[in-house]
Write an enzyme that holds these catalytic residues in place. Structure first.
Site, PDB file in Angstrom:
ATOM      1  N   GLN A   1      30.336  33.480  41.095  1.00 39.56           N
ATOM      2  CA  GLN A   1      31.482  33.793  40.755  1.00 39.56           C
ATOM      3  C   GLN A   1      32.682  33.165  41.897  1.00 39.56           C
ATOM      4  OE1 GLN A   1      33.766  37.205  42.792  1.00 39.56           O
ATOM      5  NE2 GLN A   1      32.569  38.364  40.966  1.00 39.56           N
TER       6      GLN A   1
ATOM      7  N   GLN B   1      42.022  41.243  43.091  1.00 43.14           N
ATOM      8  CA  GLN B   1      43.048  40.987  44.290  1.00 43.14           C
ATOM      9  C   GLN B   1      44.494  40.822  43.275  1.00 43.14           C
ATOM     10  OE1 GLN B   1      41.836  38.236  47.158  1.00 43.14           O
ATOM     11  NE2 GLN B   1      43.678  37.832  48.259  1.00 43.14           N
TER      12      GLN B   1
ATOM     13  N   SER C   1      36.775  39.520  39.236  1.00 43.88           N
ATOM     14  CA  SER C   1      36.678  38.924  40.272  1.00 43.88           C
ATOM     15  C   SER C   1      36.135  40.008  41.467  1.00 43.88           C
ATOM     16  CB  SER C   1      37.827  38.116  40.887  1.00 43.88           C
ATOM     17  OG  SER C   1      37.529  37.405  41.996  1.00 43.88           O
ATOM     18  N   LEU C   2      36.953  40.568  42.357  1.00 45.68           N
ATOM     19  CA  LEU C   2      36.573  41.287  43.305  1.00 45.68           C
ATOM     20  C   LEU C   2      36.033  42.431  42.670  1.00 45.68           C
ATOM     21  CD1 LEU C   2      36.793  42.993  46.102  1.00 45.68           C
ATOM     22  CD2 LEU C   2      39.271  43.111  45.462  1.00 45.68           C
TER      23      LEU C   2
ATOM     24  N   ARG D   1      32.796  38.796  52.060  1.00 48.41           N
ATOM     25  CA  ARG D   1      33.338  37.861  50.920  1.00 48.41           C
ATOM     26  C   ARG D   1      34.946  37.610  51.278  1.00 48.41           C
ATOM     27  NH1 ARG D   1      36.475  38.474  45.944  1.00 48.41           N
ATOM     28  NH2 ARG D   1      35.748  37.322  44.264  1.00 48.41           N
TER      29      ARG D   1
ATOM     30  N   HIS E   1      37.863  30.688  43.185  1.00 54.74           N
ATOM     31  CA  HIS E   1      37.166  30.430  41.928  1.00 54.74           C
ATOM     32  C   HIS E   1      37.160  28.733  41.697  1.00 54.74           C
ATOM     33  CE1 HIS E   1      36.345  34.626  41.567  1.00 54.74           C
ATOM     34  NE2 HIS E   1      37.632  34.637  41.438  1.00 54.74           N
TER      35      HIS E   1
END
Length: 324
Positions: free
Chosen positions: A266, A27, A107-108, A132, A217
């Site tokens: 994560q 993102q 991340s993503l 998510r 996070h």
């Protein structure tokens, strides 16, 4: 055929790069119009973009191609959009006969990497990303959180600032270890603003709040983790065909149980990005291809280790240019 700075050889019709890592952005890399050239010029891309609308039950193509910006940047739209574009580009690279040595995603981007590694198919990955993104957006509404980029301070200095807030009952944690001197912190909005001030006083080259909808996070994402766990447990996840370096512990994972664990952890733990890039290098991966919108990860790799070669493939032109 070669990717710049890499050497290829043929194996059962596939072009195998000598120790090449495919990395996928997260993102923040989104841009209105991303992927449009692939959609217009590739039947494969068109098929997956069209399929995405049925899976998401929304006009995601219009959001990706036309915006507006405030709609594309909503977490529940951004994450599926970046996933779709990234995976489609990787599929086109595979269609040309290439495959990676190992993969990672920021991340993503870990979902994109796992899709290409065969842990789950495109449809399942997109459904997971949808779940998510929606759970993270909800968690952001439960408690107002924010994030900030701190540049020009080492890990210990940033962690010390974070600890000073946690001792008084607030939540401020290191969320993304992007490079040795670029760390993103996450936590309660009021405390993040104060932490920015502390970082500036302690000599940070730059300390700035990010435009995000929650404290990603960080422990403030625990409601999202619980919601995602329920959905993950209903799905079948396969062992990966290639090692995928985990955001959670920066180590390569293949087993389905480790993949499930990594995706859950994560959400409310930091992304160990520069650590996993260093681990990939230590395992002989010196050439990287960033697959997806933007060039964020290419820039980070230069800051992590200037000896690493990295190309970005984010358009038809770069797809053709980087494969000669």
């Amino acid at each position: 055929m070669q990717v710049s700075h890499g050497v290829a050889h043929s194996l059962n019709g596939m072009m195998v790069m000598n120790k090449t890592g495919w990395i996928f952005p997260g993102q923040g890399s989104q841009k209105i119009g991303m992927g449009l050239d692939f959609y217009e010029q590739s039947d494969l891309a068109k098929r997956y973009f069209d399929k995405s609308e049925d899976i998401l039950n929304c006009d995601i193509k219009s959001i990706i191609f036309n915006g507006p910006e405030n709609l594309l940047t909503k977490t529940e739209n951004t994450q599926p959009a970046v996933y779709i574009v990234s995976v489609v580009i990787a599929y086109l690279l595979i269609q040309k006969g290439y495959q990676p040595t190992a993969l990672a995603g920021h991340s993503l981007g870990e979902y994109s990497a796992l899709t290409i590694a065969g842990a789950f198919d495109f449809d399942t990955g997109l459904k997971l990303v949808k779940a998510r993104s929606e759970s993270m957006a909800k968690a952001g509404l439960i408690e107002k959180g924010s994030m900030a980029a701190i540049i020009g301070m080492d890990d210990k200095s940033v962690e010390s600032i974070c600890d000073s807030f946690n001792n008084v009952g607030s939540t401020v944690v290191a969320a993304n270890y992007n490079s040795p001197e670029q760390i993103v912190i996450s936590g309660n909005k009021k405390s993040i603003i104060e932490a920015i001030g502390q970082a500036k006083k302690q000599g940070a080259r730059l300390a700035v709040e990010l435009k995000v909808s929650g404290a990603f996070h960080s422990p403030l994402m625990s409601p999202a983790r619980e919601e995602l766990a329920h959905f993950l447990n209903s799905l079948e996840i396969s062992d990966a065909s290639y090692p995928v370096y985990s955001n959670f512990d920066a180590k390569p994972i293949i087993k389905s149980s480790d993949i499930r664990n990594s995706l859950l952890k994560q959400l409310d733990n930091p992304v160990l990005w520069y650590q996993l890039i260093v681990n990939m290098k230590n395992n002989g991966i010196l050439t990287f291809i960033e697959i997806g919108p933007g060039k964020v990860l290419q820039g980070l790799n230069k800051r992590i280790d200037k000896t690493l070669a990295c190309n970005s493939i984010n358009s038809i032109i770069t797809l053709e240019k980087n494969i000669v």
